[in-house]
Write a protein that holds these residues in place. Sequence first.
Motif, PDB file in Angstrom:
ATOM      1  N   GLY A  82      89.341  11.855  56.515  1.00 33.97           N
ATOM      2  CA  GLY A  82      88.035  12.234  57.059  1.00 33.97           C
ATOM      3  C   GLY A  82      87.868  13.735  57.186  1.00 33.97           C
ATOM      4  O   GLY A  82      87.553  14.241  58.259  1.00 33.97           O
ATOM      5  N   SER A  83      88.046  14.436  56.084  1.00 38.99           N
ATOM      6  CA  SER A  83      88.035  15.902  56.114  1.00 38.99           C
ATOM      7  C   SER A  83      86.635  16.485  56.288  1.00 38.99           C
ATOM      8  O   SER A  83      86.492  17.578  56.830  1.00 38.99           O
ATOM      9  CB  SER A  83      88.649  16.467  54.837  1.00 38.99           C
ATOM     10  N   ASN A  84      85.616  15.778  55.816  1.00 41.34           N
ATOM     11  CA  ASN A  84      84.244  16.275  55.856  1.00 41.34           C
ATOM     12  C   ASN A  84      84.164  17.669  55.228  1.00 41.34           C
ATOM     13  O   ASN A  84      83.395  18.516  55.670  1.00 41.34           O
ATOM     14  CB  ASN A  84      83.699  16.271  57.285  1.00 41.34           C
ATOM     15  N   PHE A  85      84.988  17.897  54.212  1.00 39.84           N
ATOM     16  CA  PHE A  85      85.037  19.164  53.480  1.00 39.84           C
ATOM     17  C   PHE A  85      85.321  20.350  54.409  1.00 39.84           C
ATOM     18  O   PHE A  85      84.908  21.461  54.145  1.00 39.84           O
ATOM     19  CB  PHE A  85      83.741  19.405  52.698  1.00 39.84           C
ATOM     20  N   GLY A  86      86.018  20.100  55.544  1.00 42.12           N
ATOM     21  CA  GLY A  86      86.343  21.182  56.461  1.00 42.12           C
ATOM     22  C   GLY A  86      85.174  21.619  57.330  1.00 42.12           C
ATOM     23  O   GLY A  86      85.171  22.725  57.865  1.00 42.12           O
ATOM     24  N   THR A  94      83.750   7.604  59.424  1.00 43.64           N
ATOM     25  CA  THR A  94      84.931   7.387  60.284  1.00 43.64           C
ATOM     26  C   THR A  94      84.532   6.663  61.567  1.00 43.64           C
ATOM     27  O   THR A  94      85.261   5.778  62.031  1.00 43.64           O
ATOM     28  CB  THR A  94      85.683   8.701  60.585  1.00 43.64           C
ATOM     29  N   ALA A  95      83.369   7.013  62.134  1.00 38.03           N
ATOM     30  CA  ALA A  95      82.883   6.304  63.324  1.00 38.03           C
ATOM     31  C   ALA A  95      82.575   4.850  62.982  1.00 38.03           C
ATOM     32  O   ALA A  95      82.840   3.942  63.782  1.00 38.03           O
ATOM     33  CB  ALA A  95      81.638   6.997  63.879  1.00 38.03           C
ATOM     34  N   ARG A 147      88.861  20.116  65.327  1.00 40.96           N
ATOM     35  CA  ARG A 147      89.147  18.679  65.453  1.00 40.96           C
ATOM     36  C   ARG A 147      90.316  18.300  64.551  1.00 40.96           C
ATOM     37  O   ARG A 147      90.581  18.949  63.543  1.00 40.96           O
ATOM     38  CB  ARG A 147      87.909  17.854  65.068  1.00 40.96           C
ATOM     39  N   GLU A 148      91.019  17.222  64.910  1.00 46.78           N
ATOM     40  CA  GLU A 148      92.059  16.704  64.023  1.00 46.78           C
ATOM     41  C   GLU A 148      91.386  15.784  63.011  1.00 46.78           C
ATOM     42  O   GLU A 148      90.612  14.891  63.376  1.00 46.78           O
ATOM     43  CB  GLU A 148      93.103  15.922  64.820  1.00 46.78           C
ATOM     44  N   ILE A 149      91.659  16.022  61.744  1.00 44.63           N
ATOM     45  CA  ILE A 149      91.096  15.187  60.686  1.00 44.63           C
ATOM     46  C   ILE A 149      91.613  13.763  60.839  1.00 44.63           C
ATOM     47  O   ILE A 149      92.821  13.536  60.949  1.00 44.63           O
ATOM     48  CB  ILE A 149      91.445  15.767  59.298  1.00 44.63           C
ATOM     49  N   ARG A 150      90.688  12.818  60.842  1.00 44.48           N
ATOM     50  CA  ARG A 150      91.065  11.401  60.970  1.00 44.48           C
ATOM     51  C   ARG A 150      91.607  10.882  59.638  1.00 44.48           C
ATOM     52  O   ARG A 150      91.025  11.155  58.587  1.00 44.48           O
ATOM     53  CB  ARG A 150      89.860  10.565  61.389  1.00 44.48           C
ATOM     54  N   LEU A 151      92.669  10.105  59.724  1.00 39.57           N
ATOM     55  CA  LEU A 151      93.243   9.434  58.558  1.00 39.57           C
ATOM     56  C   LEU A 151      93.200   7.932  58.806  1.00 39.57           C
ATOM     57  O   LEU A 151      93.596   7.467  59.878  1.00 39.57           O
ATOM     58  CB  LEU A 151      94.699   9.846  58.339  1.00 39.57           C
ATOM     59  N   PHE A 152      92.737   7.213  57.805  1.00 32.18           N
ATOM     60  CA  PHE A 152      92.680   5.753  57.883  1.00 32.18           C
ATOM     61  C   PHE A 152      93.480   5.154  56.742  1.00 32.18           C
ATOM     62  O   PHE A 152      93.423   5.642  55.610  1.00 32.18           O
ATOM     63  CB  PHE A 152      91.235   5.249  57.745  1.00 32.18           C
ATOM     64  N   ARG A 153      94.184   4.083  57.025  1.00 29.16           N
ATOM     65  CA  ARG A 153      94.815   3.284  55.978  1.00 29.16           C
ATOM     66  C   ARG A 153      93.992   2.013  55.831  1.00 29.16           C
ATOM     67  O   ARG A 153      93.711   1.316  56.809  1.00 29.16           O
ATOM     68  CB  ARG A 153      96.260   2.961  56.335  1.00 29.16           C
ATOM     69  N   LEU A 154      93.597   1.749  54.594  1.00 30.97           N
ATOM     70  CA  LEU A 154      92.855   0.518  54.279  1.00 30.97           C
ATOM     71  C   LEU A 154      93.828  -0.462  53.651  1.00 30.97           C
ATOM     72  O   LEU A 154      94.523  -0.131  52.691  1.00 30.97           O
ATOM     73  CB  LEU A 154      91.724   0.806  53.296  1.00 30.97           C
ATOM     74  N   GLU A 155      93.859  -1.660  54.205  1.00 30.49           N
ATOM     75  CA  GLU A 155      94.708  -2.722  53.662  1.00 30.49           C
ATOM     76  C   GLU A 155      93.842  -3.887  53.244  1.00 30.49           C
ATOM     77  O   GLU A 155      92.853  -4.211  53.905  1.00 30.49           O
ATOM     78  CB  GLU A 155      95.719  -3.155  54.730  1.00 30.49           C
ATOM     79  N   ARG A 156      94.226  -4.511  52.146  1.00 32.35           N
ATOM     80  CA  ARG A 156      93.475  -5.687  51.670  1.00 32.35           C
ATOM     81  C   ARG A 156      93.519  -6.785  52.714  1.00 32.35           C
ATOM     82  O   ARG A 156      94.535  -7.012  53.349  1.00 32.35           O
ATOM     83  CB  ARG A 156      94.079  -6.214  50.361  1.00 32.35           C
ATOM     84  N   ARG A 157      92.358  -7.473  52.838  1.00 30.06           N
ATOM     85  CA  ARG A 157      92.307  -8.627  53.757  1.00 30.06           C
ATOM     86  C   ARG A 157      92.553  -9.885  52.973  1.00 30.06           C
ATOM     87  O   ARG A 157      92.288  -9.986  51.818  1.00 30.06           O
ATOM     88  CB  ARG A 157      90.922  -8.728  54.411  1.00 30.06           C
TER      89      ARG A 157
END
Length: 157
Positions: A82-86, A94-95, A147-157
């Motif tokens: 979730g860098s939003n280009f800085g 992300t929300a 802000r800390e850039i948010r990182l998400f891991r997407l896993e298959r359901r």
Amino acid sequence: MAPGVKLIQKVSSTLLFARLAPHVIPAMDKAVHRLTRGKVLLSARMLPGVILTAKGARTGEPRTTPLACMPEGDGATWLLIGSNFGRPGHPAWTANLLKHPDAEVNWKGRDIAVRARLLEGEERAEAWRAALEFWPPYATYQARIEREIRLFRLERR
């Protein structure tokens, strides 16, 4: 490293790119992706990419966002940054994932049901190191913002 990648990384680290890219790249990606019925994502020429469809945090309506991603392993998981280009604020997607973690990605023309998980602690630190190795400009983006850039891991359901 492919020819021109260093130049692209340098350009993508500039403030001008941060101002223009969020308005130009997603619009082009959405249009080309729609016209090619999910077969082409222009920004994926630079970085791998997915089209994320998640419910809006406030509206619950489907929101579609083209995003760079870092595929992990055999393609069973993806890292979203979730860098939003800085730029200062967290990107809206992300929300959306925080409120509605069940989503869908279009990956190489295929729709895949996924569940998103915000990474924290050591798991986030490890993923951040991998993301910086994958695309060094993320360090420039993080250095520009508080802000800390948010990182998400997407896993298959």
